[in-house]
Scaffold this active site. Structure first.
Site, mmCIF file in Angstrom:
data_model
loop_
_atom_site.group_PDB
_atom_site.id
_atom_site.type_symbol
_atom_site.label_atom_id
_atom_site.label_comp_id
_atom_site.label_asym_id
_atom_site.label_seq_id
_atom_site.Cartn_x
_atom_site.Cartn_y
_atom_site.Cartn_z
ATOM 1 N N SER A 119 5.700 -10.455 -0.895
ATOM 2 C CA SER A 119 5.369 -10.107 -2.279
ATOM 3 C C SER A 119 5.136 -11.305 -3.196
ATOM 4 O O SER A 119 5.497 -11.260 -4.375
ATOM 5 C CB SER A 119 6.481 -9.232 -2.860
ATOM 6 O OG SER A 119 5.949 -8.037 -3.294
ATOM 7 N N ASP A 164 7.637 -3.221 -5.194
ATOM 8 C CA ASP A 164 7.722 -4.675 -5.356
ATOM 9 C C ASP A 164 8.105 -5.067 -6.780
ATOM 10 O O ASP A 164 9.016 -5.872 -6.999
ATOM 11 C CB ASP A 164 6.388 -5.319 -4.956
ATOM 12 C CG ASP A 164 5.985 -4.960 -3.529
ATOM 13 O OD1 ASP A 164 6.868 -4.525 -2.766
ATOM 14 O OD2 ASP A 164 4.808 -5.115 -3.188
HETATM 15 C C1 GLA Z 1 2.984 -3.518 -0.281
HETATM 16 C C2 GLA Z 1 2.916 -2.658 -1.535
HETATM 17 C C3 GLA Z 1 4.204 -1.863 -1.689
HETATM 18 C C4 GLA Z 1 4.528 -1.097 -0.420
HETATM 19 C C5 GLA Z 1 4.473 -2.016 0.797
HETATM 20 C C6 GLA Z 1 4.668 -1.271 2.099
HETATM 21 O O1 GLA Z 1 3.963 -4.509 -0.430
HETATM 22 O O2 GLA Z 1 2.729 -3.462 -2.672
HETATM 23 O O3 GLA Z 1 4.086 -0.998 -2.801
HETATM 24 O O4 GLA Z 1 3.673 0.007 -0.265
HETATM 25 O O5 GLA Z 1 3.250 -2.721 0.860
HETATM 26 O O6 GLA Z 1 5.930 -0.698 2.141
#
Ligand code: GLA
Length: 389
Positions: A119, A164
């Site tokens: 993230s 996230d």
């Molecule tokens: C990305 C997205 C999240 C989630 C993940 C998978 O990080 O931003 O919202 O869907 O993938 O769990």
């Protein structure tokens, strides 16, 4: 500080951590709870308020070109994949809420691996948002800000859920947090002191704003279609949510309905969502009870489901998972969106060095990356959420 960015060293700093999702993968956009924690690594933005609506961004890593934009309710995006789009996303969504928002001069630094499923992109969105709010002396209540930024990040073209932004803003040190949606809320659980979560990068970039975007965005659409068809089959309202569906019928009944109503692909997508949905509360209970073996089994089951039913894994992620287990991890799985990125493995503290050494020897060395193992593998420290220092 770069002399191109500031006349004097900036006095303020916004910090937003990365996150590792422990379990509950690809189900936040289905409205089902997830269990991530924040990392000690993250994005830092040193910033200085400006008197106008301009925003100047410089990245400490020079491979990311400087960027300038004017804050507005409609900010033209930079070309797809450009790092500044995450800052533009934060600025645009806040400008819609605060029409007089002024800009900042900002120097962005990160010690998070990029496109590694940790993230880094949402950390940039959140850090930028905090910098702008602080510079303009305005606030948005935390839960509202989490939702606003989740929606704002769709600016980059990814139909992500809200996990996230919620954990990056709301994490508590020493804890993982269960995140529930609609309404959004966070419930922390302490990570047992002798548990270690090993995060290891597959060396495969998973660029959610790039190549993986189409594959990612296809999943929420499939989940939605599967939900409608199964609901109708079972005589429920077609607009019933996943949490309501799971509360209304046992998983076996749902899977039976899916087998009758869905194509093979949709049935497997649906099976991932409902089984992963049941693993999250079990994992939360296992963590609260300090039951490492149970948590590990849930990680393994999650990985298998993501690999076979949801098809978001990658051969190198599967290999890392396998090696971590062989080296004594209680369980391991891919974390984040997949298609590359990282794995998370759980072990007791005394096993962690052995797991790292095994990954070094058996995964990174054959790929010529053993010397950088310190950058590719680390022990996740459950950390606090974003703040302005
Ligand atoms: C990305 C997205 C999240 C989630 C993940 C998978 O990080 O931003 O919202 O869907 O993938 O769990």
């Amino acid at each position: 500080m770069s002399p191109r960015t500031f006349d004097a060293p900036p006095s303020r700093m916004a910090r937003a951590p990365g996150r590792v999702n422990l379990i509950g993968e690809h189900i936040d956009y289905c409205g089902l709870p997830v269990l991530p924690m924040a990392l000690s690594r993250g994005v830092r933005i040193a910033f200085e308020p400006r008197a106008d609506r301009g925003t100047r961004l410089v990245n400490a890593e020079t491979r990311f070109a400087p960027s300038f934009f004017t804050i507005d309710a409609e900010i033209p995006p930079a070309p797809a994949g450009d790092w500044s789009n995450y800052a533009r996303a934060a600025a645009q969504v806040l400008a819609r809420r605060f029409p007089d928002l002024r800009g900042v001069d900002a120097l962005v630094q990160s010690d998070l691996p990029i496109a590694a499923g940790l993230s880094s992109s949402s950390a940039l969105v959140v850090a930028m948002a905090l910098a702008l709010l602080h510079a303009n002396r305005v606030t948005v209540p935390p839960l509202e800000l989490m939702e606003l930024l989740a929606q704002g990040e769709r600016y980059v073209g990814t139909a992500g859920g809200g996990m996230d932004q919620a954990i990056i803003l709301g994490a508590r040190a020493g804890c993982a947090s269960r995140i529930d949606f609609h309404p959004l809320r966070l419930t922390p659980t302490a990570v047992p002191a002798d548990w270690r979560f090993v995060v290891a990068w597959s060396l495969v970039h998973a660029e959610k704003s790039g190549a993986a975007r189409l594959a990612y965005n296809e999943r929420p659409r499939q989940c939605d279609e599967a939900r409608r068809l199964v609901a109708t089959r079972l005589g429920r309202r077609a607009d019933i949510t996943y949490p309501a569906l799971l509360a209304a019928a046992p998983v076996e009944e749902l899977l039976e309905g899916a087998a009758q109503a869905l194509s093979d692909v949709l049935a497997r997508r649906f099976r991932h969502v409902v089984t992963e949905g049941t693993r999250v509360p079990q994992a939360e209970a296992a963590m609260a009870a300090g039951d490492l073996a149970a948590f590990g089994r849930l990680l393994d089951a999650s990985h298998q489901s993501l690999r076979d039913d949801y098809e978001v894994s990658h051969a190198d992620l599967d290999r890392l998972v396998e090696l971590a287990r062989e080296a004594g991890a209680a369980g391991a799985r891919l974390t984040g969106a997949g298609f590359g990125g990282s794995i998370v493995a759980l072990c007791r503290v005394e096993r962690a060095p052995g797991v790292v050494a095994a990954l070094r020897e058996r995964f990174y060395a054959p790929r010529g990356a053993a010397d950088d193992v310190g950058r590719h593998v680390f022990l996740a420290e459950p950390s606090a959420g974003a703040e302005v220092l």
